[in-house]
Enzyme design. Structure first.
Site, short mmCIF file in Angstrom:
data_model
loop_
_atom_site.label_atom_id
_atom_site.label_comp_id
_atom_site.label_asym_id
_atom_site.label_seq_id
_atom_site.Cartn_x
_atom_site.Cartn_y
_atom_site.Cartn_z
N ASP A 185 24.92 -3.66 34.14
CA ASP A 185 24.85 -4.73 35.14
C ASP A 185 25.64 -4.29 36.36
OD1 ASP A 185 24.28 -7.33 36.20
OD2 ASP A 185 26.36 -7.86 35.79
N GLU A 269 19.09 -3.39 36.33
CA GLU A 269 18.44 -4.41 37.13
C GLU A 269 17.84 -3.74 38.36
OE1 GLU A 269 19.92 -8.98 37.84
OE2 GLU A 269 21.36 -7.36 37.69
N ASP A 350 29.60 -10.64 33.48
CA ASP A 350 28.88 -9.39 33.69
C ASP A 350 28.44 -8.76 32.37
OD1 ASP A 350 29.23 -9.62 36.44
OD2 ASP A 350 31.14 -8.54 36.41
#
Ligand SMILES: [Zn+2]
Length: 370
Positions: A185, A269, A350
């Site tokens: 992340d 991501e 996170d």
């Protein structure tokens, strides 16, 4: 697939003069053709194709300006092709209108193509067309089976020269059984948080160097523009810039190699780094500084080299809102650092996101291979 190897080169005086001439000719032709296209446009004459531009250069410009024949002909052609790439990006609304190149401000570089062994990476030298053998530090070489495609020679603002040699190779894809999976992340004040609870910060020394840079830049501001002290200081600033970016790259190379060696599937991501650093997403400076986008690019090819994969999870996937234990969606604000769910799950926000990215990435991967 393509891979580039960048070498520091040390041209002698004669070679340096030839390089300056080549940079100059490429800039000259680029500007001449850009001006011609603009005039044509005003007179309602159709945009010239890159082949027409090249023909115009060979038949008209080279006749009028014979010095253009003294430099590498591929370099000149590529300068024309770069201009056309700029136009295409503009036509497709991916970039601004091509700008004229300025002798002082524009990047000094040219690209030449490989043909009949005109480019060769030797033990302590690189052979280049019109230059012959140029002294170089060869810190690594391409594996056998890589095919040389082109070389780009550039001069940095601090005066140093580089040669980036581009190779093409066929990726050997050996399907690896996916055992080790990790989710990363993006962290706005660091690099990433991983699904196995590791926090990776951006290199601290970059901040230290940033202080040094700020000091050098302040000093530059008080100097008389284009005086010899100013020029000297400007080179110093450029040197610090290069030092910082090299340190950052080394750090990212180490991290990405480490991850690529350990994991079969790396899930991340799909972020738009450029818009994030521009729109005050967290701390813009930190975003630019930590090079997350660079890390992903490195991971992409390093994993591919090992027959492994990088999976990008869609932007729409609400990795920070979903509970990684029960799947429930809880609204979170940017200031909530802890993720809390009615199922009892309480963890770092996170980390929760990283686990979700890992799960979603693995789901996507199974969809692809199924
Ligand atoms: Zn839950």
């Amino acid at each position: 697939m393509n891979k580039a190897y960048k070498y520091r080169i040390y041209p002698n005086k004669t070679q340096e003069q030839q390089l300056a001439r080549t940079f100059g000719c490429c800039r000259f032709v680029y500007n001449q053709i850009l001006a011609l296209q603009e005039t044509n446009h005003k007179n309602n004459i159709k945009h010239m194709s890159k082949f027409d531009m090249n023909n115009y250069c060979n038949h008209v410009l080279k006749a009028e300006y014979p010095f253009l024949k003294e430099v590498d002909k591929f370099a000149v052609t590529n300068a024309i092709y770069f201009l056309e790439t700029g136009y295409q990006r503009f036509f497709q609304k991916q970039g601004g209108y091509p700008k004229f190149k300025n002798k002082h401000r524009s990047r000094k570089s040219y690209t030449t193509n490989f043909t009949n062994n005109n480019i060769e990476v030797l033990e302590h030298e690189i052979k280049l067309p019109k230059l012959g053998k140029v002294k170089a530090v060869i810190h690594r070489v391409a594996p056998s089976g890589y095919h040389l495609k082109s070389a780009t020679v550039s001069q940095e603002r601090d005066g140093s020269f580089y040669c980036s040699v581009l190779y093409e190779y066929e990726a050997v894809i050996m399907p690896v059984a996916v055992k080790e999976i990790i989710g990363l992340d993006y962290k706005s004040d660091g690099l990433y948080v991983s699904s196995d609870e590791k926090v990776c910060g951006s290199p601290k020394y970059s901040r230290k160097a940033a202080k040094k840079l700020a000091k050098a830049q302040r000093r530059l501001k008080h100097m008389q523009m284009h005086s010899s002290n100013y020029n000297k200081q400007q080179q110093k600033v450029a040197r610090i810039h290069r030092h910082i970016s090299n340190q950052r790259k080394d750090f990212l190379h180490k991290k990405s190699t480490e991850i690529a060696n350990l994991y079969d599937l790396v899930c991340v991501e799909n972020l738009n780094m450029k818009s994030m650093s521009n729109k005050g997403f967290g701390n813009g400076k930190a975003t630019l500084d930590n090079g997350y986008g660079m890390l992903l690019n490195m991971l992409d090819y390093k994993l591919a080299d090992r027959g492994r994969q990088l999976i990008r999870v869609g932007k729409w996937y609400a990795s920070s809102q979903i509970c990684s234990c029960c799947g429930e969606v809880n609204k979170m604000t940017l200031s909530d650092r802890k993720y809390q769910c009615s199922c009892g799950n309480r963890m770092d926000r996170d980390l929760n996101a990283a686990i979700n990215i890992k799960n979603e990435g693995y789901r996507l991967y199974r969809e692809i291979v199924a």
